[in-house]
Design a protein around this motif. Sequence first.
Motif, short mmCIF file in Angstrom:
data_model
loop_
_atom_site.label_atom_id
_atom_site.label_comp_id
_atom_site.label_asym_id
_atom_site.label_seq_id
_atom_site.Cartn_x
_atom_site.Cartn_y
_atom_site.Cartn_z
N PHE A 1 0.86 -1.18 0.00
CA PHE A 1 0.00 0.00 0.00
C PHE A 1 0.90 1.23 0.00
N LEU A 2 0.64 2.11 -0.95
CA LEU A 2 1.47 3.30 -1.10
C LEU A 2 0.55 4.52 -1.09
N SER A 3 0.79 5.44 -0.16
CA SER A 3 -0.06 6.62 -0.02
C SER A 3 0.31 7.69 -1.04
N LYS A 4 -0.72 8.27 -1.64
CA LYS A 4 -0.51 9.42 -2.54
C LYS A 4 -0.34 10.69 -1.69
N PRO A 5 0.52 11.62 -2.10
CA PRO A 5 1.45 11.51 -3.23
C PRO A 5 2.69 10.69 -2.86
N PHE A 6 3.31 10.09 -3.84
CA PHE A 6 4.53 9.32 -3.60
C PHE A 6 5.53 9.62 -4.71
N SER A 7 6.77 9.29 -4.48
CA SER A 7 7.81 9.55 -5.47
C SER A 7 8.01 8.33 -6.37
N GLN A 8 8.56 8.61 -7.55
CA GLN A 8 8.89 7.52 -8.48
C GLN A 8 9.88 6.55 -7.84
N ARG A 9 10.81 7.09 -7.09
CA ARG A 9 11.82 6.26 -6.45
C ARG A 9 11.20 5.29 -5.45
N GLU A 10 10.23 5.79 -4.66
CA GLU A 10 9.59 4.92 -3.67
C GLU A 10 8.80 3.81 -4.36
N LEU A 11 8.12 4.14 -5.45
CA LEU A 11 7.37 3.11 -6.18
C LEU A 11 8.31 2.03 -6.71
N LEU A 12 9.44 2.43 -7.25
CA LEU A 12 10.40 1.45 -7.77
C LEU A 12 10.95 0.56 -6.65
N VAL A 13 11.17 1.16 -5.48
CA VAL A 13 11.64 0.37 -4.33
C VAL A 13 10.59 -0.67 -3.95
N ARG A 14 9.32 -0.28 -3.96
CA ARG A 14 8.25 -1.22 -3.60
C ARG A 14 8.14 -2.35 -4.63
N ILE A 15 8.27 -2.02 -5.90
CA ILE A 15 8.24 -3.06 -6.95
C ILE A 15 9.39 -4.04 -6.78
N ASN A 16 10.58 -3.49 -6.52
CA ASN A 16 11.75 -4.37 -6.32
C ASN A 16 11.60 -5.25 -5.09
N ALA A 17 10.95 -4.72 -4.04
CA ALA A 17 10.72 -5.51 -2.83
C ALA A 17 9.81 -6.70 -3.14
#
Length: 234
Positions: A104-120
Motif C-alpha cells: 500500500f502506497l499513499s498518494k502523493p509518492f515519489s517515483q523512487r519509492e514506487l520502484l523500491v516497492r516493486i523491487n521488494a
Amino acid sequence: MFAFRFLEMKNVLVVDDDLVLQSLLKSGLEAEGYVVSLASNGFEALEKLKCSSVDVIILDINMPTLDGIEMLKLRKDKTPVIVISSLDTEQDRVNVFELGADDFLSKPFSQRELLVRINAIKRRIALVRNESHLTDELAMDVLFDDSSYSVSISAKEVSFTQTEFKLFKYLFERKGNVVAKDELQLRVLQKELGQFDRNLDMHISNTRRKLAATQLPKSLINTVRGKGYSFAEQ
C-alpha cells in the motif's frame, strides 16, 4: 545457502482514472525499462488481465465504474498488487491487504519509492520460488526421533522443542492437506484456540526459523490464509 533466481518482472499495469498520474507513471516506469499498460477503472483492468501478461498491478482505490476494492474482489489472477491511494486510514490498508494486495502506497509518492516497492515484491517472489524449487529438489527422506525431538530431513538434522516437534510431525503426517489452526491448537497444544491467542503462530514461526537455520526451506510449512497450515506436498 542457495542463490536467488531474480525475476524479470517487466510488465506493469497501471489502473487509475487520473490521466495525468497515468502519464507520469507510464513515462517514469518506461524510463526504467518497464512495459506499461493503462486502465482507467477496474473493468478495463480485468479485461486487460484476460489477454495480457502482467507481472505487477499498480491499483488506485477510488475510480468510477468499478473501483479498486471491487476489482480486488472480482479478480481471479494472483498478480502482485501495489495499491496507491490518497485514502490512508488503518482500515483502508487492512481492507486491501485482506483482499490480497501486496503493498500500500499513499498518494502523493515519489517515483523512487514506487520502484523500491516493486523491487521488494520481486525479491519476495524470488525468495518463495527459490524455496519452492529447493523443496522440490530435496529427497525428503524424513526421520523422526521421538526421544530427542529431532527430525532428520535429507541428512540435515533439526532439533526442536517438544511442542515444535509435535507440530512438525502432525503436519507432516497430513502433508498435502490444510490443517486448521483450531485443530492444531487442540491436538498439539492441548487447549482451545482463543481469539487473541498467538502461541500457535509463535511455535510455527520458531519451527520455520530452525528449518532456515539448517538451510532447509521455511516453506516446508505453508500458511494457507484464513484456513491454517499445511506441510509441503512433494
